[in-house]
Design a protein around this motif. Structure first.
Motif, PDB file in Angstrom:
ATOM      1  N   LEU A  57      43.993  31.776  35.316  1.00  0.00           N
ATOM      2  CA  LEU A  57      43.207  32.433  36.360  1.00  0.00           C
ATOM      3  C   LEU A  57      42.286  33.489  35.780  1.00  0.00           C
ATOM      4  O   LEU A  57      41.126  33.631  36.202  1.00  0.00           O
ATOM      5  CB  LEU A  57      44.158  33.058  37.389  1.00  0.00           C
ATOM      6  CG  LEU A  57      43.516  33.876  38.503  1.00  0.00           C
ATOM      7  CD1 LEU A  57      42.587  33.009  39.328  1.00  0.00           C
ATOM      8  CD2 LEU A  57      44.592  34.488  39.395  1.00  0.00           C
ATOM      9  N   THR A  58      42.776  34.231  34.797  1.00  0.00           N
ATOM     10  CA  THR A  58      41.948  35.275  34.184  1.00  0.00           C
ATOM     11  C   THR A  58      40.729  34.685  33.506  1.00  0.00           C
ATOM     12  O   THR A  58      39.623  35.234  33.605  1.00  0.00           O
ATOM     13  CB  THR A  58      42.779  36.076  33.173  1.00  0.00           C
ATOM     14  OG1 THR A  58      43.895  36.667  33.839  1.00  0.00           O
ATOM     15  CG2 THR A  58      41.947  37.178  32.540  1.00  0.00           C
ATOM     16  N   GLY A  59      40.909  33.561  32.829  1.00  0.00           N
ATOM     17  CA  GLY A  59      39.761  32.908  32.204  1.00  0.00           C
ATOM     18  C   GLY A  59      38.706  32.523  33.223  1.00  0.00           C
ATOM     19  O   GLY A  59      37.508  32.708  33.002  1.00  0.00           O
ATOM     20  N   VAL A  60      39.151  31.985  34.381  1.00  0.00           N
ATOM     21  CA  VAL A  60      38.202  31.608  35.444  1.00  0.00           C
ATOM     22  C   VAL A  60      37.469  32.834  35.977  1.00  0.00           C
ATOM     23  O   VAL A  60      36.243  32.833  36.142  1.00  0.00           O
ATOM     24  CB  VAL A  60      38.947  30.879  36.581  1.00  0.00           C
ATOM     25  CG1 VAL A  60      38.005  30.634  37.764  1.00  0.00           C
ATOM     26  CG2 VAL A  60      39.510  29.563  36.082  1.00  0.00           C
ATOM     27  N   TYR A  88      57.504  33.980  33.332  1.00  0.00           N
ATOM     28  CA  TYR A  88      56.842  32.988  32.476  1.00  0.00           C
ATOM     29  C   TYR A  88      55.855  32.148  33.290  1.00  0.00           C
ATOM     30  O   TYR A  88      54.729  31.890  32.851  1.00  0.00           O
ATOM     31  CB  TYR A  88      57.873  32.078  31.812  1.00  0.00           C
ATOM     32  CG  TYR A  88      58.660  32.725  30.708  1.00  0.00           C
ATOM     33  CD1 TYR A  88      58.051  33.627  29.846  1.00  0.00           C
ATOM     34  CD2 TYR A  88      60.007  32.447  30.513  1.00  0.00           C
ATOM     35  CE1 TYR A  88      58.768  34.238  28.821  1.00  0.00           C
ATOM     36  CE2 TYR A  88      60.730  33.036  29.492  1.00  0.00           C
ATOM     37  CZ  TYR A  88      60.106  33.938  28.648  1.00  0.00           C
ATOM     38  OH  TYR A  88      60.812  34.534  27.642  1.00  0.00           O
ATOM     39  N   VAL A  89      56.302  31.699  34.465  1.00  0.00           N
ATOM     40  CA  VAL A  89      55.404  30.915  35.325  1.00  0.00           C
ATOM     41  C   VAL A  89      54.181  31.751  35.707  1.00  0.00           C
ATOM     42  O   VAL A  89      53.041  31.282  35.683  1.00  0.00           O
ATOM     43  CB  VAL A  89      56.154  30.446  36.588  1.00  0.00           C
ATOM     44  CG1 VAL A  89      55.195  29.770  37.568  1.00  0.00           C
ATOM     45  CG2 VAL A  89      57.281  29.493  36.213  1.00  0.00           C
ATOM     46  N   PHE A  90      54.434  33.008  36.058  1.00  0.00           N
ATOM     47  CA  PHE A  90      53.341  33.905  36.438  1.00  0.00           C
ATOM     48  C   PHE A  90      52.345  34.059  35.289  1.00  0.00           C
ATOM     49  O   PHE A  90      51.126  34.001  35.494  1.00  0.00           O
ATOM     50  CB  PHE A  90      53.916  35.263  36.819  1.00  0.00           C
ATOM     51  CG  PHE A  90      52.878  36.328  37.043  1.00  0.00           C
ATOM     52  CD1 PHE A  90      52.263  36.459  38.267  1.00  0.00           C
ATOM     53  CD2 PHE A  90      52.514  37.198  36.020  1.00  0.00           C
ATOM     54  CE1 PHE A  90      51.305  37.435  38.483  1.00  0.00           C
ATOM     55  CE2 PHE A  90      51.565  38.173  36.219  1.00  0.00           C
ATOM     56  CZ  PHE A  90      50.957  38.295  37.457  1.00  0.00           C
ATOM     57  N   LEU A  91      52.854  34.250  34.080  1.00  0.00           N
ATOM     58  CA  LEU A  91      51.967  34.457  32.938  1.00  0.00           C
ATOM     59  C   LEU A  91      51.099  33.234  32.670  1.00  0.00           C
ATOM     60  O   LEU A  91      49.899  33.362  32.390  1.00  0.00           O
ATOM     61  CB  LEU A  91      52.792  34.800  31.695  1.00  0.00           C
ATOM     62  CG  LEU A  91      53.405  36.200  31.676  1.00  0.00           C
ATOM     63  CD1 LEU A  91      54.327  36.357  30.480  1.00  0.00           C
ATOM     64  CD2 LEU A  91      52.315  37.256  31.623  1.00  0.00           C
ATOM     65  N   LEU A  92      51.684  32.043  32.765  1.00  0.00           N
ATOM     66  CA  LEU A  92      50.896  30.839  32.535  1.00  0.00           C
ATOM     67  C   LEU A  92      49.791  30.699  33.574  1.00  0.00           C
ATOM     68  O   LEU A  92      48.634  30.387  33.251  1.00  0.00           O
ATOM     69  CB  LEU A  92      51.810  29.602  32.572  1.00  0.00           C
ATOM     70  CG  LEU A  92      52.781  29.452  31.399  1.00  0.00           C
ATOM     71  CD1 LEU A  92      53.717  28.270  31.632  1.00  0.00           C
ATOM     72  CD2 LEU A  92      52.011  29.268  30.100  1.00  0.00           C
ATOM     73  N   LEU A  93      50.129  30.945  34.840  1.00  0.00           N
ATOM     74  CA  LEU A  93      49.126  30.836  35.902  1.00  0.00           C
ATOM     75  C   LEU A  93      48.048  31.908  35.748  1.00  0.00           C
ATOM     76  O   LEU A  93      46.855  31.638  35.913  1.00  0.00           O
ATOM     77  CB  LEU A  93      49.798  30.952  37.273  1.00  0.00           C
ATOM     78  CG  LEU A  93      50.747  29.813  37.658  1.00  0.00           C
ATOM     79  CD1 LEU A  93      51.447  30.121  38.978  1.00  0.00           C
ATOM     80  CD2 LEU A  93      49.986  28.503  37.772  1.00  0.00           C
ATOM     81  N   MET A  94      48.477  33.136  35.437  1.00  0.00           N
ATOM     82  CA  MET A  94      47.524  34.239  35.361  1.00  0.00           C
ATOM     83  C   MET A  94      46.605  34.105  34.151  1.00  0.00           C
ATOM     84  O   MET A  94      45.450  34.540  34.199  1.00  0.00           O
ATOM     85  CB  MET A  94      48.263  35.575  35.299  1.00  0.00           C
ATOM     86  CG  MET A  94      48.960  35.937  36.589  1.00  0.00           C
ATOM     87  SD  MET A  94      47.862  35.958  38.019  1.00  0.00           S
ATOM     88  CE  MET A  94      46.835  37.347  37.637  1.00  0.00           C
ATOM     89  N   VAL A 127      49.107  32.970  44.614  1.00  0.00           N
ATOM     90  CA  VAL A 127      50.098  31.963  44.204  1.00  0.00           C
ATOM     91  C   VAL A 127      50.995  32.477  43.066  1.00  0.00           C
ATOM     92  O   VAL A 127      52.228  32.446  43.190  1.00  0.00           O
ATOM     93  CB  VAL A 127      49.392  30.652  43.809  1.00  0.00           C
ATOM     94  CG1 VAL A 127      50.399  29.653  43.247  1.00  0.00           C
ATOM     95  CG2 VAL A 127      48.677  30.056  45.005  1.00  0.00           C
ATOM     96  N   PRO A 128      50.439  32.962  41.947  1.00  0.00           N
ATOM     97  CA  PRO A 128      51.334  33.445  40.887  1.00  0.00           C
ATOM     98  C   PRO A 128      52.154  34.665  41.299  1.00  0.00           C
ATOM     99  O   PRO A 128      53.313  34.791  40.893  1.00  0.00           O
ATOM    100  CB  PRO A 128      50.379  33.781  39.730  1.00  0.00           C
ATOM    101  CG  PRO A 128      49.031  33.904  40.343  1.00  0.00           C
ATOM    102  CD  PRO A 128      49.017  33.002  41.513  1.00  0.00           C
TER     103      PRO A 128
END
Length: 636
Positions: free
Chosen positions: A390-393, A381-387, A348-349
């Protein structure tokens, strides 16, 4: 003595923070830092009264000696490099005013009433590896005319760039300094604040990747995510007009903008290759190295003055979207065909980033409606927020998988110890059987000798011979601790290990050969972890210079462990007491491991508790002034 930074890293590593806690704390701290870094410019923009901004939209342009009236913004195209382009317009000189001029890769000279007041981009004022001076924004201040003239003329002269086929000229802006600052930079300060935050966040993630996480792929994911933050932040800072005012170094910003843009895809590939196991791993790895080598080559060629990064940009207009398309196709294949859950998460990102890249290319070559890189940066910016989420998960799942793997490895180690102990016991029994067979074989010789000694009446020699024979025949069979072979083997192993370390061992076990629903593996894990922890606690107690006083002289001299087990009302009850020099640290009611400086919950105790819960029982652990107490109840 440790360096302060290393001390902080060690403290973070020893803490009980999850990846989410660490990342949240870093975000809050870095937002505060970025705010205070940009605050002085915000205060400057608010200082003094800001006058209305007037735009100069018409000017007389002179190109190759031919004057013409043009409307700004205007783009001059396909002129020989170095061609002078003069734009002249009138201004009101009865009051002080300021003029804002933006140049785009062109040497620029500003004159007032025919007198040059400033020049930018002359040879020697910018690095020699650049063919044209970098883009900049400058503000010029003018005072009222000393002769009382009501109007004056300003002439801005550009030289057509060497490495571009066009020269865009933006409208000039006139106001006081506060007005121009608010007009040009007021809307850009927030984005500059975000860009500073991205750079700091990238540096923090890179630092965390080397300090906290000990899972290889998790470290790599944090590293590449941090590098992506850095690339986007550096690129944004280079593109932001406010950066020109804040840093006053156009050449540095030029290098930052193109370096960030050229290297932005490589860390994205690095992250994806570590987050997802691809069927096309080799192909994607090759593209990753291509995305590293080509930007490096472009940077070297720029520094050598051979090919400008502006010229290399067209290559990356093809390479970056193609790499993103390939990555999206690979993620779709993994998500749909291979049912890869992580591929679905990353898809998605990355797809959002690809869409913004394609829109950016369309805008650059066809639409011309948005500023350069605005669409792609929005997607980034959208990618960074999603990633970031996601990285935390993913990191949390990796940490759980690692803990499960360590628990299984520990249980396998206990099983191997049990098997080794059982083999040792079996070998000892075989050796004993062979020894007794030899004695039985020699029995007739012993009987003959006894008959002869009896006939001679040599009673003393008979007694001496009988004592020696009795000593030889004495059994050397290993100690038997329990009927259950698995428990007996693991108890025998750790008992021998404890006694070798000078620990007083008391073991009294009544564990049936068939322990109901309890498997040998579970029994091995429970007894093995209990005894292993007890021996390590005794060893630490023995190494303490001032251990806590024991209630008896015997216990004061030597560490001890006492293990008992009984079957009561269909339940196996296990009690273990052992010497403990100091109470272990606790977190939320759970004892933390003291092994190898760890500050995580004890793996052995967690495993015991899990087995007890699975068999409708419980496991309790406590420590007092005398010893550490363990109690485990398991339903058979």
């Amino acid at each position: 003595m440790k360096e302060p930074l290393q001390h902080v890293l060690d403290s973070l590593k020893a803490s009980r923070w999850s990846p989410g806690h660490a990342i949240t704390a870093v975000v809050v701290i870095l937002l505060a830092i970025a705010f205070f870094l940009t605050l002085p410019y915000r205060l400057r923009s608010l200082a003094g009264g800001a006058m209305t901004v007037r735009h100069v939209t018409e000017a007389t342009a002179v190109v190759n000696g031919r004057p013409q009236t043009i409307t700004l913004p205007h783009t001059f195209r396909d002129l020989p490099p170095g061609t002078p382009i003069s734009l002249t317009f009138s201004v009101d000189t009865r009051a002080s005013f300021s003029l804002l001029v933006k140049t785009v890769y062109a040497p620029t000279e500003v004159a007032f009433n025919g007198e040059t007041i400033s020049a930018y981009g002359t040879k020697g004022t910018y690095p020699s590896f650049l063919d044209d001076p970098p883009t900049t924004v400058r503000i010029f201040n003018f005072r009222p005319d000393a002769n009382g003239m009501r109007t004056g003329t300003i002439t801005v002269t550009y030289e057509f760039p060497h490495d571009r086929a066009k020269l865009p000229v933006a409208p000039f802006a006139i106001s006081n300094t506060a007005g121009l600052f608010r007009y040009e930079f007021g809307g850009l300060m927030f984005s500059f604040f975000i860009e500073i935050f991205l750079v700091l966040m990238g540096l923090a993630l890179v630092l965390l990747s080397f300090s906290i996480y000990d899972i290889e792929k998790s470290r790599a994911m944090l590293l590449f995510l941090g590098l992506f933050f850095l690339a986007v932040g550096v690129w944004n800072i280079g593109e932001n007009d406010f950066s020109v005012f804040a840093l006053q170094n156009p050449a540095l910003l030029y290098m930052m903008a193109f370096t960030g843009l050229f290297f932005v895809i490589a860390p994205l590939y690095g992250f994806a290759l570590n987050a997802v196991t691809f069927r096309w791993q080799r192909l994607l790895t090759a593209v990753f190295y291509l995305e590293v080598l080509l930007p490096t080559a472009a940077l070297v060629l720029q520094l050598a003055g051979l090919v400008m990064m502006m010229q290399s940009l067209f290559l990356f207009h093809v390479l970056h979207p193609a790499a993103l398309v390939l990555l999206v196709v690979a993620l779709v294949y993994e998500a749909v065909h291979e049912k890869n859950v992580r591929a679905r998460w990353v898809l998605v990102p990355v797809a959002a980033l690809l869409a913004s890249a394609l829109l950016e290319i369309l805008n650059y070559y066809v639409l011309h409606r948005f500023e350069f890189a605005m669409l792609f940066l929005g997607g980034a910016y959208v990618f960074l927020l999603l990633m970031l989420g996601l990285t935390g998960v993913i990191l949390r799942k990796d940490a759980r998988l690692k803990q499960d793997y360590e628990r299984q490895a520990h249980e396998r180690e206990l099983l191997e110890l049990r098997l080794a102990a059982e083999k040792e016991r079996h070998d000892m029994m075989l050796a004993e059987e062979r020894r007794l067979s030899a004695i039985r074989h020699d029995l007739k010789h012993h009987v003959s000798l006894f008959s002869e000694l009896a006939r001679q009446g040599n009673i003393e020699r008979m007694k001496a011979y009988l004592a020696g024979l009795t000593k030889t025949i004495a059994s050397k069979r290993p100690a038997r601790y329990a009927e259950n072979l698995a428990v007996n083997a693991i108890a025998a192993h750790y008992a021998a290990l404890a006694e070798a370390q000078g620990i007083t061992v008391t073991i009294d076990l009544v564990v049936p050969e068939h322990a109901g629903r309890l498997t040998d593996a579970e029994l091995t894990s429970v007894f093995g972890n209990l005894l292993e922890n007890a021996i390590e606690s005794c060893a630490r107690s023995a190494s303490q210079t001032n251990p806590r006083p024991a209630p008896s002289p015997h216990e004061a001299r030597r560490p001890f462990l006492e293990l008992k087990a009984r079957v009561l009302d269909g339940r196996l009850v296990i009690v273990l007491d052992n010497t403990c020099a100091a109470p272990p640290a606790k977190d939320g009611g759970r004892f933390l491991s003291a092994k190898r400086g760890s500050r995580a919950p004890g793996l052995g105790l967690s495993s015991i508790a899990a087995i007890a819960a699975a068999h409708s029982g419980r496991a309790t652990f406590d420590c007092d002034e005398r010893a550490f107490h363990s109690s485990v109840i398991l339903e058979l």
